[in-house]
Design a protein around this motif. Structure first.
Motif, mmCIF file in Angstrom:
data_model
loop_
_atom_site.group_PDB
_atom_site.id
_atom_site.type_symbol
_atom_site.label_atom_id
_atom_site.label_comp_id
_atom_site.label_asym_id
_atom_site.label_seq_id
_atom_site.Cartn_x
_atom_site.Cartn_y
_atom_site.Cartn_z
ATOM 1 N N GLU A 44 55.677 53.437 47.588
ATOM 2 C CA GLU A 44 56.206 54.104 46.100
ATOM 3 C C GLU A 44 57.808 53.424 46.091
ATOM 4 O OE1 GLU A 44 56.225 58.150 46.319
ATOM 5 O OE2 GLU A 44 53.746 58.301 45.934
ATOM 6 N N GLU A 45 58.208 53.192 47.413
ATOM 7 C CA GLU A 45 59.673 52.717 47.388
ATOM 8 C C GLU A 45 59.667 51.227 46.827
ATOM 9 O OE1 GLU A 45 61.822 53.079 51.000
ATOM 10 O OE2 GLU A 45 61.470 55.099 51.120
ATOM 11 N N GLN A 46 58.719 50.650 47.175
ATOM 12 C CA GLN A 46 58.616 49.060 46.691
ATOM 13 C C GLN A 46 58.358 49.086 45.239
ATOM 14 O OE1 GLN A 46 55.097 47.480 48.884
ATOM 15 N NE2 GLN A 46 56.659 46.705 50.651
ATOM 16 N N VAL A 47 57.672 49.956 44.785
ATOM 17 C CA VAL A 47 57.353 50.031 43.265
ATOM 18 C C VAL A 47 58.558 50.236 42.555
ATOM 19 C CG1 VAL A 47 56.153 51.030 41.265
ATOM 20 C CG2 VAL A 47 54.981 50.751 43.448
ATOM 21 N N LYS A 48 59.244 51.172 43.090
ATOM 22 C CA LYS A 48 60.698 51.563 42.526
ATOM 23 C C LYS A 48 61.599 50.328 42.431
ATOM 24 C CE LYS A 48 60.578 56.631 43.280
ATOM 25 N NZ LYS A 48 61.131 57.717 44.066
ATOM 26 N N ASP A 49 61.827 49.509 43.765
ATOM 27 C CA ASP A 49 62.454 48.628 43.736
ATOM 28 C C ASP A 49 62.164 47.355 42.847
ATOM 29 O OD1 ASP A 49 64.028 49.774 46.011
ATOM 30 O OD2 ASP A 49 62.895 48.583 47.549
ATOM 31 N N ARG A 50 60.989 47.246 42.712
ATOM 32 C CA ARG A 50 60.386 46.259 41.724
ATOM 33 C C ARG A 50 60.877 46.653 40.408
ATOM 34 N NH1 ARG A 50 58.841 41.441 42.347
ATOM 35 N NH2 ARG A 50 57.673 42.078 44.080
ATOM 36 N N ALA A 51 60.598 47.924 39.931
ATOM 37 C CA ALA A 51 61.165 48.396 38.718
ATOM 38 C C ALA A 51 62.628 48.133 38.488
ATOM 39 C CB ALA A 51 60.682 49.848 38.626
ATOM 40 N N LYS A 52 63.444 48.367 39.381
ATOM 41 C CA LYS A 52 64.949 48.168 39.171
ATOM 42 C C LYS A 52 65.083 46.711 39.082
ATOM 43 C CE LYS A 52 66.353 51.782 42.208
ATOM 44 N NZ LYS A 52 67.167 52.392 43.562
ATOM 45 N N GLU A 53 64.507 45.613 39.571
ATOM 46 C CA GLU A 53 64.393 44.509 39.555
ATOM 47 C C GLU A 53 64.230 43.952 38.042
ATOM 48 O OE1 GLU A 53 62.259 42.096 42.624
ATOM 49 O OE2 GLU A 53 63.395 43.189 44.108
ATOM 50 N N LYS B 67 64.131 45.884 35.241
ATOM 51 C CA LYS B 67 65.132 46.325 34.682
ATOM 52 C C LYS B 67 66.304 45.441 34.477
ATOM 53 C CE LYS B 67 64.071 51.245 34.665
ATOM 54 N NZ LYS B 67 64.326 52.619 34.965
ATOM 55 N N TRP C 123 54.358 42.842 37.673
ATOM 56 C CA TRP C 123 53.449 43.829 37.718
ATOM 57 C C TRP C 123 52.332 43.453 38.199
ATOM 58 C CZ3 TRP C 123 55.002 48.286 37.808
ATOM 59 C CH2 TRP C 123 56.378 48.805 37.082
#
Length: 42
Positions: free
Chosen positions: A5-14, A16, A34
């Protein structure tokens, strides 16, 4: 699960951050990003 989940959040931040920098560049980056996220699960 927590780390994933942390990886997904980090990816989302990148994504953005990239989106703020330039929409044209991001079009490809989002797709690639994605695509990677989806394949991490598999």
């Amino acid at each position: 699960m927590g780390k994933f989940e942390e990886q997904v959040k980090d990816r989302a931040k990148e994504l953005k951050t990239l989106f703020k920098k330039g929409v044209k560049i991001v079009g490809e980056s989002c797709k690639k990003g994605w695509h990677k996220v989806k394949h991490i699960r598999g």
